[in-house]
Design an enzyme around this catalytic site. Structure first.
Site, short mmCIF file in Angstrom:
data_model
loop_
_atom_site.label_atom_id
_atom_site.label_comp_id
_atom_site.label_asym_id
_atom_site.label_seq_id
_atom_site.Cartn_x
_atom_site.Cartn_y
_atom_site.Cartn_z
CE1 TYR A 178 6.59 14.74 -15.55
CE2 TYR A 178 4.28 14.66 -16.29
CZ TYR A 178 5.41 14.32 -15.46
OH TYR A 178 4.93 13.36 -14.16
CG PHE B 276 12.83 -13.99 -13.77
CD1 PHE B 276 13.88 -14.66 -13.87
CD2 PHE B 276 13.06 -12.69 -13.43
CE1 PHE B 276 15.14 -14.04 -13.65
CE2 PHE B 276 14.38 -12.06 -13.22
CZ PHE B 276 15.37 -12.88 -13.47
CG ASP B 277 14.91 -13.97 -9.75
OD1 ASP B 277 14.57 -13.54 -10.73
OD2 ASP B 277 15.96 -13.81 -9.10
CG ASP C 89 7.77 -12.40 -17.61
OD1 ASP C 89 8.66 -11.98 -18.58
OD2 ASP C 89 8.39 -13.14 -16.64
CB ALA D 141 11.87 -11.16 -20.63
CE LYS E 163 15.79 -10.20 -19.02
NZ LYS E 163 15.51 -9.36 -17.88
CG HIS F 285 19.68 -14.59 -6.21
ND1 HIS F 285 18.25 -14.43 -5.88
CD2 HIS F 285 19.86 -14.06 -7.49
CE1 HIS F 285 17.74 -13.72 -7.14
NE2 HIS F 285 18.59 -13.42 -8.01
N1 F0G Z 1 10.76 -11.81 -16.40
C1 F0G Z 1 11.90 -12.72 -16.88
C2 F0G Z 1 11.52 -14.04 -17.71
C3 F0G Z 1 13.16 -12.15 -16.89
O1 F0G Z 1 13.95 -13.24 -17.05
C4 F0G Z 1 13.29 -11.02 -16.08
C5 F0G Z 1 14.76 -10.59 -15.96
C6 F0G Z 1 12.51 -10.22 -15.94
C7 F0G Z 1 11.13 -10.79 -15.93
C8 F0G Z 1 12.63 -8.88 -15.09
O2 F0G Z 1 12.98 -7.93 -15.82
O3 F0G Z 1 15.27 -7.44 -15.06
O4 F0G Z 1 13.98 -5.87 -16.52
O5 F0G Z 1 13.35 -6.12 -14.30
N2 F0G Z 1 15.80 -11.31 -15.98
C9 F0G Z 1 17.33 -11.21 -15.77
C10 F0G Z 1 18.20 -12.20 -15.98
C11 F0G Z 1 17.70 -10.29 -14.72
O6 F0G Z 1 19.37 -12.17 -15.77
O7 F0G Z 1 17.36 -13.55 -16.34
P1 F0G Z 1 13.97 -6.89 -15.24
#
Ligand code: F0G
Length: 446
Positions: free
Chosen positions: A60, A112-113, A203, A205, A246, A438
């Site tokens: 843990y 990102f969304d 960010d 990713a 990613k 979406h």
């Molecule tokens: N930031 C970026 C630039 C992303 O592309 C994503 C996720 C996230 C944050 C969020 O990360 O999914 O691990 O919670 N992108 C995916 C996509 C879902 O299809 O582009 P997550």
């Protein structure tokens, strides 16, 4: 891993997509032949990553797996402090809980969304200061992911002090087509952040893919060592959020990494509340091991050459057929310009979604709309927000498909392109959620 792909007939796909409300997220994966919905969590792990899974320490607190992950993050990014989280949006939730208050403004190159969602959920505003050249898909520029420094500085100057907790740079810029941000731009953004007494958060990713583009395209970095480039990128930032699904090539995982101990302590409280104790944060020990190993593999030069080379291979095929795509090809995906592809489908009928559905019907290929459906409604007026571009994103999973699969995808799109004049009507919305619609939207064919 080797997986079986399932083929289907067009009439089967017609039935399935109808049942799915013309939402590709609602399909079962065995109704899809080639799945380019996302590059997130869909990569194939290596022999070494699977071996690491067997060595996971499931204690843990203070597991050796936590320390393995910590040392990989320190070595690759240079950040002293980190918190594991179950994925990228969880990292956003933890960090933004410590940093974002109602009425704040968070500028960036393009949020990102889920990032925008986490900001707007806290009644703050996410402002994209994207460079204009990102909106011209035909122009070939090396760093279309950059933040527009003039737009950014204007915003910093016109906002009352204390209202901008941080600037967020997204590497690579997903919404603009997986386009990279230059080192110069990162450095200048960092200088602006310091000048205006705010933080720079990355960010991250796809930070390794971004570093690869810097090596390929930016003066002074030719033949540079990828890991050194990565260390320089993060040296300009105060912290990062990471979706490890990613560039760390795991199926689940994420983290926050920070330079400042005080902010780390504040964020730790939210990590414990939302994710788990600070030495596992929603991840199993085995997952932390695979993630640490994945960070090394995802930042290796040979791997990145092959990975981004495959995306470019698909991009070249499509360009060869005259299909309009965001130029040049991005790091993780090809973005097809749906406004140029389907000029007869009205904006109000979601042309990019139409093209994505047609591609599924044509070849069982699942892609995703990066357009008006994704852009959501304005939180105040509730009107549709029409972005400058409507894209269909073909995101390429890491180490999964061969170039033969890419040829199949290219030919399916060519077939559609050849009969594009016959595609005229899109969709109306039957059901939508109030935020991030979406994912669960249901549509009606017009
Ligand atoms: N930031 C970026 C630039 C992303 O592309 C994503 C996720 C996230 C944050 C969020 O990360 O999914 O691990 O919670 N992108 C995916 C996509 C879902 O299809 O582009 P997550």
């Amino acid at each position: 891993m080797v997986e079986t792909l399932t083929r289907s007939t067009r009439s089967e796909r017609e039935e399935w997509i109808n049942q799915a409300g013309f939402n590709l997220f609602s399909l079962r994966s065995d109704q899809v032949f080639i799945d380019l919905l996302t590059d997130s969590g869909t990569g194939a792990m290596s022999d070494r990553q699977w071996s690491e899974m067997m060595l996971g320490d499931e204690s843990y607190a203070g597991a050796s797996s936590y320390y393995k992950m910590k040392s990989a993050i320190q070595e690759i990014t240079g950040f002293e402090y980190f918190l594991p989280t179950h994925q990228g949006r969880a990292a956003e939730n933890v960090l933004f809980s410590a940093l974002v208050s109602e009425g704040d403004i968070i500028p960036g190159n393009s949020h990102f969304d889920t990032t925008k969602g986490h900001i707007e959920f806290r009644k703050a505003s996410a402002i994209d200061c994207t460079v204009d050249e990102a909106f011209d898909t035909n122009s070939v520029a090396p760093f279309k992911g950059n933040v527009d420094l003039n737009k950014l500085e204007d915003l910093l100057k016109s906002t009352p002090p204390g209202k901008i907790p941080f600037i967020l740079l997204t590497l690579t810029n997903n919404n603009a087509g997986g386009q990279p941000v230059s080192m110069e731009n990162i450095r200048s953004t960092s200088m602006l952040a310091k000048k205006h007494n705010t933080l720079l958060i990355i960010d991250s990713a796809r930070f390794a893919e971004n570093a690869w583009f810097i090596r390929e395209r930016e003066q002074g970095y030719e033949k540079g060592d990828i890991r050194k480039i990565i260390r320089e990128i993060f040296s300009y930032a105060d912290g990062m959020t990471m979706s490890s699904k990613k560039d760390a090539i795991v199926n689940m995982g994420g983290f926050v990494a920070l330079r400042d101990e005080k902010l780390f302590r504040e964020a730790s409280v939210y990590n414990i509340m939302f994710e788990g104790f600070i030495t596992y944060g929603g991840l199993s020990g085995r997952d932390m091991n695979a993630l640490a190993q994945g960070l090394y593999e995802g930042t290796s030069s040979d791997y990145l050459n092959a990975r981004i080379g495959q995306v470019a291979f698909l991009g070249d095929k499509l360009s060869g057929y005259g299909i309009p795509i965001q130029q040049p090809a991005g790091g993780h995906a090809i973005f097809v310009d749906a406004l140029q592809f389907l000029p007869h489908v009205p904006r109000e009928e979601f042309p990019a979604q139409k093209l994505a559905v047609e591609l599924y019907l044509e070849g069982g290929i699942r892609s995703v709309e990066i357009g008006t459906l994704l852009a959501d409604r304005d939180p105040v007026t509730r009107e549709n927000r029409y972005p400058a571009l409507e894209f269909v994103r073909l995101a390429i999973p890491r180490r999964v498909y061969t170039n033969n699969h890419m040829e199949y995808v290219a030919v399916a799109l060519k077939n559609l392109f050849d009969r594009r004049e016959t595609i005229k009507r899109g969709f109306a919305i039957r059901y939508e959620a109030p935020i991030m619609r979406h994912f669960t939207i249901e549509l009606e064919a017009l």
